[in-house]
Scaffold this motif. Structure first.
Motif, PDB file in Angstrom:
ATOM      1  N   GLU A   1     -44.720  72.569   5.580  1.00 38.73           N
ATOM      2  CA  GLU A   1     -45.852  71.821   6.197  1.00 38.73           C
ATOM      3  C   GLU A   1     -46.973  72.047   5.161  1.00 38.73           C
ATOM      4  OE1 GLU A   1     -48.823  71.909  10.112  1.00 38.73           O
ATOM      5  OE2 GLU A   1     -47.087  73.325   9.968  1.00 38.73           O
ATOM      6  N   LEU A   2     -47.231  73.210   4.497  1.00 41.24           N
ATOM      7  CA  LEU A   2     -48.379  73.714   3.647  1.00 41.24           C
ATOM      8  C   LEU A   2     -48.201  72.402   2.395  1.00 41.24           C
ATOM      9  CD1 LEU A   2     -49.815  76.844   2.362  1.00 41.24           C
ATOM     10  CD2 LEU A   2     -48.902  75.215   0.758  1.00 41.24           C
ATOM     11  N   VAL A   3     -46.973  72.282   1.791  1.00 43.81           N
ATOM     12  CA  VAL A   3     -46.668  71.470   0.758  1.00 43.81           C
ATOM     13  C   VAL A   3     -47.184  69.798   1.111  1.00 43.81           C
ATOM     14  CG1 VAL A   3     -45.135  70.195  -0.680  1.00 43.81           C
ATOM     15  CG2 VAL A   3     -44.952  72.615  -0.307  1.00 43.81           C
ATOM     16  N   SER A   4     -46.812  69.761   2.193  1.00 44.04           N
ATOM     17  CA  SER A   4     -47.026  68.323   2.840  1.00 44.04           C
ATOM     18  C   SER A   4     -48.689  68.175   2.887  1.00 44.04           C
ATOM     19  CB  SER A   4     -46.432  68.133   4.062  1.00 44.04           C
ATOM     20  OG  SER A   4     -46.765  66.951   4.627  1.00 44.04           O
ATOM     21  N   ARG A   5     -49.141  69.035   3.243  1.00 46.24           N
ATOM     22  CA  ARG A   5     -50.664  69.085   3.675  1.00 46.24           C
ATOM     23  C   ARG A   5     -51.397  68.991   2.349  1.00 46.24           C
ATOM     24  NH1 ARG A   5     -53.011  71.339   9.118  1.00 46.24           N
ATOM     25  NH2 ARG A   5     -51.000  70.816  10.518  1.00 46.24           N
ATOM     26  N   VAL A   6     -50.948  69.777   1.186  1.00 47.43           N
ATOM     27  CA  VAL A   6     -51.720  69.740  -0.076  1.00 47.43           C
ATOM     28  C   VAL A   6     -51.175  68.433  -0.721  1.00 47.43           C
ATOM     29  CG1 VAL A   6     -51.286  70.712  -2.416  1.00 47.43           C
ATOM     30  CG2 VAL A   6     -51.244  72.227  -0.539  1.00 47.43           C
ATOM     31  N   GLN A   7     -50.187  67.674  -0.711  1.00 43.37           N
ATOM     32  CA  GLN A   7     -50.015  66.443  -1.266  1.00 43.37           C
ATOM     33  C   GLN A   7     -50.747  65.530  -0.556  1.00 43.37           C
ATOM     34  OE1 GLN A   7     -45.676  66.375  -0.646  1.00 43.37           O
ATOM     35  NE2 GLN A   7     -45.364  66.978  -2.647  1.00 43.37           N
ATOM     36  N   ALA A   8     -50.888  65.536   0.830  1.00 44.07           N
ATOM     37  CA  ALA A   8     -51.994  64.553   1.303  1.00 44.07           C
ATOM     38  C   ALA A   8     -53.116  64.629   1.066  1.00 44.07           C
ATOM     39  CB  ALA A   8     -51.690  64.729   2.847  1.00 44.07           C
ATOM     40  N   LEU A   9     -53.700  65.727   1.056  1.00 37.79           N
ATOM     41  CA  LEU A   9     -55.204  65.853   0.488  1.00 37.79           C
ATOM     42  C   LEU A   9     -55.300  65.506  -0.827  1.00 37.79           C
ATOM     43  CD1 LEU A   9     -55.844  69.633   1.982  1.00 37.79           C
ATOM     44  CD2 LEU A   9     -56.964  67.300   2.658  1.00 37.79           C
ATOM     45  N   GLY A  10     -54.168  65.749  -1.737  1.00 39.03           N
ATOM     46  CA  GLY A  10     -54.333  65.252  -3.234  1.00 39.03           C
ATOM     47  C   GLY A  10     -54.319  63.760  -3.283  1.00 39.03           C
ATOM     48  N   ARG A  11     -53.682  63.255  -2.465  1.00 42.92           N
ATOM     49  CA  ARG A  11     -53.747  61.668  -2.604  1.00 42.92           C
ATOM     50  C   ARG A  11     -54.990  61.022  -1.899  1.00 42.92           C
ATOM     51  NH1 ARG A  11     -48.416  62.401  -0.516  1.00 42.92           N
ATOM     52  NH2 ARG A  11     -49.041  62.224   1.730  1.00 42.92           N
ATOM     53  N   ARG A  12     -55.650  61.925  -1.068  1.00 40.82           N
ATOM     54  CA  ARG A  12     -57.224  61.420  -0.987  1.00 40.82           C
ATOM     55  C   ARG A  12     -58.052  61.387  -1.825  1.00 40.82           C
ATOM     56  NH1 ARG A  12     -58.438  64.839   4.666  1.00 40.82           N
ATOM     57  NH2 ARG A  12     -60.605  64.227   4.263  1.00 40.82           N
ATOM     58  N   GLY A  13     -57.694  62.360  -3.115  1.00 40.66           N
ATOM     59  CA  GLY A  13     -58.538  62.386  -4.316  1.00 40.66           C
ATOM     60  C   GLY A  13     -60.135  62.467  -4.260  1.00 40.66           C
ATOM     61  N   GLY A  14     -60.491  63.414  -3.793  1.00 40.77           N
ATOM     62  CA  GLY A  14     -61.892  63.927  -3.638  1.00 40.77           C
ATOM     63  C   GLY A  14     -62.880  63.407  -4.868  1.00 40.77           C
ATOM     64  N   SER A  15     -62.190  63.578  -6.022  1.00 42.28           N
ATOM     65  CA  SER A  15     -62.811  63.160  -7.270  1.00 42.28           C
ATOM     66  C   SER A  15     -63.233  61.703  -7.388  1.00 42.28           C
ATOM     67  CB  SER A  15     -62.287  63.795  -8.494  1.00 42.28           C
ATOM     68  OG  SER A  15     -60.914  63.090  -8.652  1.00 42.28           O
ATOM     69  N   GLY A  16     -62.551  61.071  -6.876  1.00 45.92           N
ATOM     70  CA  GLY A  16     -62.676  59.430  -6.873  1.00 45.92           C
ATOM     71  C   GLY A  16     -61.685  58.908  -8.210  1.00 45.92           C
ATOM     72  N   ALA A  17     -61.097  59.779  -8.694  1.00 44.46           N
ATOM     73  CA  ALA A  17     -60.230  59.193  -9.938  1.00 44.46           C
ATOM     74  C   ALA A  17     -59.254  58.168  -9.444  1.00 44.46           C
ATOM     75  CB  ALA A  17     -59.407  60.379 -10.264  1.00 44.46           C
ATOM     76  N   PRO A  18     -59.233  57.207 -10.286  1.00 41.40           N
ATOM     77  CA  PRO A  18     -58.163  55.979  -9.998  1.00 41.40           C
ATOM     78  C   PRO A  18     -56.669  56.596  -9.917  1.00 41.40           C
ATOM     79  CG  PRO A  18     -58.862  56.140 -12.491  1.00 41.40           C
ATOM     80  CD  PRO A  18     -59.712  57.075 -11.803  1.00 41.40           C
ATOM     81  N   THR A  19     -56.067  55.801  -8.982  1.00 39.56           N
ATOM     82  CA  THR A  19     -54.799  56.137  -8.543  1.00 39.56           C
ATOM     83  C   THR A  19     -53.797  55.445  -9.555  1.00 39.56           C
ATOM     84  OG1 THR A  19     -54.492  54.435  -6.829  1.00 39.56           O
ATOM     85  CG2 THR A  19     -55.145  56.657  -6.300  1.00 39.56           C
ATOM     86  N   VAL A  20     -54.145  54.234 -10.285  1.00 42.41           N
ATOM     87  CA  VAL A  20     -53.318  53.764 -11.165  1.00 42.41           C
ATOM     88  C   VAL A  20     -54.156  53.544 -12.606  1.00 42.41           C
ATOM     89  CG1 VAL A  20     -52.308  51.453 -12.046  1.00 42.41           C
ATOM     90  CG2 VAL A  20     -52.178  52.344  -9.654  1.00 42.41           C
ATOM     91  N   LEU A  21     -53.509  54.105 -13.477  1.00 39.95           N
ATOM     92  CA  LEU A  21     -53.960  54.123 -14.855  1.00 39.95           C
ATOM     93  C   LEU A  21     -53.322  52.848 -15.758  1.00 39.95           C
ATOM     94  CD1 LEU A  21     -54.232  57.944 -15.266  1.00 39.95           C
ATOM     95  CD2 LEU A  21     -56.254  56.317 -14.805  1.00 39.95           C
ATOM     96  N   GLU A  22     -54.158  52.272 -16.304  1.00 42.13           N
ATOM     97  CA  GLU A  22     -53.424  51.049 -17.297  1.00 42.13           C
ATOM     98  C   GLU A  22     -54.255  51.103 -18.589  1.00 42.13           C
ATOM     99  OE1 GLU A  22     -51.855  47.380 -15.184  1.00 42.13           O
ATOM    100  OE2 GLU A  22     -53.579  48.024 -13.673  1.00 42.13           O
ATOM    101  N   ARG A  23     -53.206  50.609 -19.716  1.00 40.08           N
ATOM    102  CA  ARG A  23     -53.855  50.502 -20.960  1.00 40.08           C
ATOM    103  C   ARG A  23     -52.885  49.993 -22.041  1.00 40.08           C
ATOM    104  NH1 ARG A  23     -58.463  51.693 -23.585  1.00 40.08           N
ATOM    105  NH2 ARG A  23     -58.289  52.283 -26.089  1.00 40.08           N
ATOM    106  N   HIS A  24     -52.922  49.070 -22.456  1.00 38.97           N
ATOM    107  CA  HIS A  24     -51.917  48.356 -23.411  1.00 38.97           C
ATOM    108  C   HIS A  24     -50.574  47.989 -22.940  1.00 38.97           C
ATOM    109  CE1 HIS A  24     -54.970  48.789 -26.723  1.00 38.97           C
ATOM    110  NE2 HIS A  24     -54.694  50.093 -26.678  1.00 38.97           N
ATOM    111  N   GLY A  25     -50.687  47.483 -21.806  1.00 42.89           N
ATOM    112  CA  GLY A  25     -49.347  47.230 -21.079  1.00 42.89           C
ATOM    113  C   GLY A  25     -48.687  48.547 -20.364  1.00 42.89           C
ATOM    114  N   VAL A  26     -49.114  49.813 -20.386  1.00 38.28           N
ATOM    115  CA  VAL A  26     -48.780  50.791 -19.784  1.00 38.28           C
ATOM    116  C   VAL A  26     -49.318  51.141 -18.467  1.00 38.28           C
ATOM    117  CG1 VAL A  26     -48.358  53.497 -20.091  1.00 38.28           C
ATOM    118  CG2 VAL A  26     -48.068  52.074 -22.084  1.00 38.28           C
ATOM    119  N   ARG A  27     -48.533  51.066 -17.471  1.00 35.45           N
ATOM    120  CA  ARG A  27     -49.107  51.354 -16.135  1.00 35.45           C
ATOM    121  C   ARG A  27     -48.425  52.615 -15.353  1.00 35.45           C
ATOM    122  NH1 ARG A  27     -48.271  49.898 -10.415  1.00 35.45           N
ATOM    123  NH2 ARG A  27     -50.217  48.979  -9.784  1.00 35.45           N
ATOM    124  N   LEU A  28     -49.535  53.502 -14.970  1.00 34.52           N
ATOM    125  CA  LEU A  28     -49.061  54.638 -14.465  1.00 34.52           C
ATOM    126  C   LEU A  28     -49.667  55.033 -12.987  1.00 34.52           C
ATOM    127  CD1 LEU A  28     -48.792  58.201 -16.189  1.00 34.52           C
ATOM    128  CD2 LEU A  28     -50.029  58.249 -13.981  1.00 34.52           C
TER     129      LEU A  28
END
Length: 217
Positions: free
Chosen positions: A107-134
């Motif tokens: 349950e702890l791991v699940s909650r940590v992962q869920a909080l990480g997905r919420r991304g408090g820093s506002g960082a993009p969830t998809v990074l793209e450059r020169h045809g590379v998509r992460l």
């Protein structure tokens, strides 16, 4: 995802951190509140697993300080008590989630992962450059629509290069962002990982070596 586990029960903190590393996260530990704030000030933290009852500086004080500073770190508060009053107090302090001890590790791991997905820093969830998509949420990497299978280290290096948006990333910065600080890499680890990543990305080559400075994509 960088997670800071803060608990004065050292064995528990170390066990949680080791488990999170096994889940592909970068996890550090602190055993008192003052050290937690010190580490959070020197390196960005995505999620803090924060025990409420800490020496030197309490978990409440740590959470209050983070929010006063405008820190985007997501806080999962741990407590030995699980009453409604405790939960309300924790959220009032600025905690994002609450977990009473004893708790299920899954349950702890699940909650940590869920909080990480919420991304408090506002960082993009998809990074793209020169045809590379992460995709940092689904952990999927493609080049020109072709899926790539990367190791955790290769994925971390590519994410750091993409996030730099054309800037140069030094080998030391890659070590700090990608490798476990408790298990320092060999002297050639970054060079070998970049070589393997270049090979998997294919032609035309995308990763440039900038002599004496590092790498850029």
């Amino acid at each position: 995802m960088h997670v800071l586990v803060v608990d004065d029960e050292r064995e528990l903190a170390d066990m949680i951190a080791e488990g999170l590393r096994g889940e592909g996260m970068d996890a550090d530990t602190a055993y008192d509140g003052a050290r937690a704030l010190e580490l959070a000030a020197t390196r960005p933290v995505d999620v803090m697993v924060l025990d409420r009852d800490l020496p030197v500086l309490s978990g409440d004080a740590v959470c209050r300080s983070l929010r006063a500073q405008g820190s985007p770190v997501r806080v999962l508060m741990l407590t030995a008590a699980g009453t409604v009053a405790d939960l309300v107090d924790g959220f009032a302090l600025g905690a994002d989630d609450y977990l009473a001890k004893p708790f299920s590790y899954l349950e702890l791991v699940s909650r940590v992962q869920a909080l990480g997905r919420r991304g408090g820093s506002g960082a993009p969830t998809v990074l793209e450059r020169h045809g590379v998509r992460l995709d940092t949420t689904r952990r999927i990497v493609e080049r020109d629509g072709r899926p790539l299978r990367l190791t955790l280290k290769e994925y971390g290096v590519l994410e750091a290069l993409l996030a730099a948006d054309g800037g140069v990333v030094s080998p030391q910065a890659l070590i700090e962002q990608v490798w476990d600080p408790h298990q320092p890499p060999s002297g050639t680890a970054v060079k070998v990982t970049v070589h393997q990543l270049r090979r998997k990305l294919g032609d035309p080559p995308l990763i440039e070596t900038v002599p004496k400075f590092g790498y850029r994509l």
